[in-house]
Design an enzyme around this catalytic site. Structure first.
Site, PDB file in Angstrom:
ATOM      1  N   HIS A  92       0.924  -1.185  -0.069  1.00  0.00           N
ATOM      2  CA  HIS A  92      -0.089  -0.140  -0.038  1.00  0.00           C
ATOM      3  C   HIS A  92       0.967   1.129   0.057  1.00  0.00           C
ATOM      4  O   HIS A  92       0.327   2.297  -0.555  1.00  0.00           O
ATOM      5  CB  HIS A  92      -1.251   0.079   1.157  1.00  0.00           C
ATOM      6  CG  HIS A  92      -0.509   0.410   2.607  1.00  0.00           C
ATOM      7  ND1 HIS A  92      -0.062  -0.640   3.448  1.00  0.00           N
ATOM      8  CD2 HIS A  92      -0.102   1.724   2.954  1.00  0.00           C
ATOM      9  CE1 HIS A  92       0.424   0.209   4.439  1.00  0.00           C
ATOM     10  NE2 HIS A  92       0.427   1.508   4.432  1.00  0.00           N
ATOM     11  N   ASP A  95       0.306  -7.510   1.588  1.00  0.00           N
ATOM     12  CA  ASP A  95       0.702  -6.339   1.803  1.00  0.00           C
ATOM     13  C   ASP A  95       2.249  -5.880   1.971  1.00  0.00           C
ATOM     14  O   ASP A  95       2.973  -5.018   2.652  1.00  0.00           O
ATOM     15  CB  ASP A  95       0.137  -5.365   3.067  1.00  0.00           C
ATOM     16  CG  ASP A  95       0.081  -4.065   3.160  1.00  0.00           C
ATOM     17  OD1 ASP A  95       0.197  -3.319   2.041  1.00  0.00           O
ATOM     18  OD2 ASP A  95      -0.090  -3.177   4.118  1.00  0.00           O
ATOM     19  N   SER A 130       4.609   2.596   7.942  1.00  0.00           N
ATOM     20  CA  SER A 130       4.518   1.627   7.095  1.00  0.00           C
ATOM     21  C   SER A 130       5.465   1.122   6.337  1.00  0.00           C
ATOM     22  O   SER A 130       6.313   1.971   5.443  1.00  0.00           O
ATOM     23  CB  SER A 130       3.147   1.935   6.146  1.00  0.00           C
ATOM     24  OG  SER A 130       2.044   2.006   7.056  1.00  0.00           O
TER      25      SER A 130
END
Length: 306
Positions: A55, A85, A160
């Site tokens: 993402h 992911d 992230s």
């Protein structure tokens, strides 16, 4: 003035992990339309491959990685896998020495972990906490990311793609989301994700079978434990509407016991079955529902990138 005191044992561990890992975690800038996204990435090979979240890169083909020593290099996206992911990048230029990948399957609840990343664009930020839970599922954009690590190490946007490390500075997870105050999640580094990473490096993609279930380990009712010879299964927490599991009649609250004749007790048991050879083939699933055993047949579809 009081003489400086030596660091306590906890601080020594966190400081040691930070010293070893911070140079190996890049701050990523990724173009998205008219703007730019921020994230983190971990160098994991000596020839410039980095791990991050799918993402973080989205549909971008590349971006820029900046390191704590002040150097920056362009990178290209080698491949991304939305279901896990995870994404693999390749730097076009020199990178620091790689981080060492660990083994998340050896983690235990309560174990110290250290998160290294670039929250809010602040490079080289370090937080520490403990493993709060294992085997969580994360619903994300109509899909479900399985088997994530839950930690209370503080995470913010930009973390992230950064590293979640154990006390020996081995990367046991890739931080993937901020689920709420005091709650962070990370994709584990284990045999399943190593298989995904290898496929991304080799082919640029992973053909994945997809059921559309969010699950968590759940107890087998006491009356059935001796008969079944087991204490746990996989409890269905959510069924993605319109997905293969929903079409097969699986419901929230079902307890998965076997898939393709093999017992399942943690998310990774199911993940091992969800690669290309399962796509479009009938898959037998036995669940416990309202105190009774129910057999269903699901036909996994291929995960298609959004």
């Amino acid at each position: 003035m009081e003489a400086s005191r030596p660091l306590d044992a906890y601080s020594q561990i966190v400081a040691g992990v930070a010293e070893r890992l911070t140079p190996k975690v890049a701050s990523l800038r990724v173009p998205h339309g008219s703007g730019e996204g921020l994230g983190s990435g971990v160098v994991f090979t000596g020839d410039g491959f980095l791990l991050t979240n799918a993402h973080v890169v989205g549909r971008a083909s590349g971006g820029t990685a900046s390191f704590s020593d002040g150097t920056s290099v362009p990178f290209r996206v080698v491949g991304a896998d939305p279901l896990s992911d995870l994404a693999v990048l390749r730097a076009n230029g020199p990178t620091p020495e790689p981080a060492e990948l660990g083994e998340a399957d050896q983690l235990v609840v309560g174990q110290l972990v250290v998160a290294v990343g670039n929250p809010l664009g602040l490079a080289g930020s370090v937080t520490a906490g403990v493993v709060s839970a294992l085997g969580r599922s994360l619903p994300a954009r109509g899909r479900v990311i399985e088997d994530v690590i839950q930690t209370d190490a503080a995470l913010n946007p930009g973390n992230s793609g950064g590293a979640l490390a154990d006390a020996s500075a081995k990367v046991v997870g890739i931080n993937t989301a901020v689920a709420g105050v005091g709650l962070g999640l990370a994709v584990p580094v284990n045999d399943t994700t190593r298989r995904i990473i290898s496929a991304l490096m080799r082919d640029g993609r992973v053909r994945r079978a997809y059921l559309g279930l969010a699950m968590t380990p759940g107890p087998v009712p006491a009356a059935w434990r001796e008969r079944l010879g087991r204490k746990t299964g996989l409890l269905v927490a959510e069924v993605v509407a319109g997905g293969p599991a929903a079409r097969a009649g699986l419901r929230k609250g079902d307890l998965l016991l076997t898939v393709a004749g093999k017992p399942v007790a943690v998310a990774q048991d199911l993940q091992r079955l969800m690669f290309s050879d399962a796509i479009g083939r009938p898959l037998s699933i036995t669940v416990m529902r309202n105190g009774a055993l129910v057999d269903v047949i699901a036909e996994p579809s291929e995960l298609v990138a959004a």
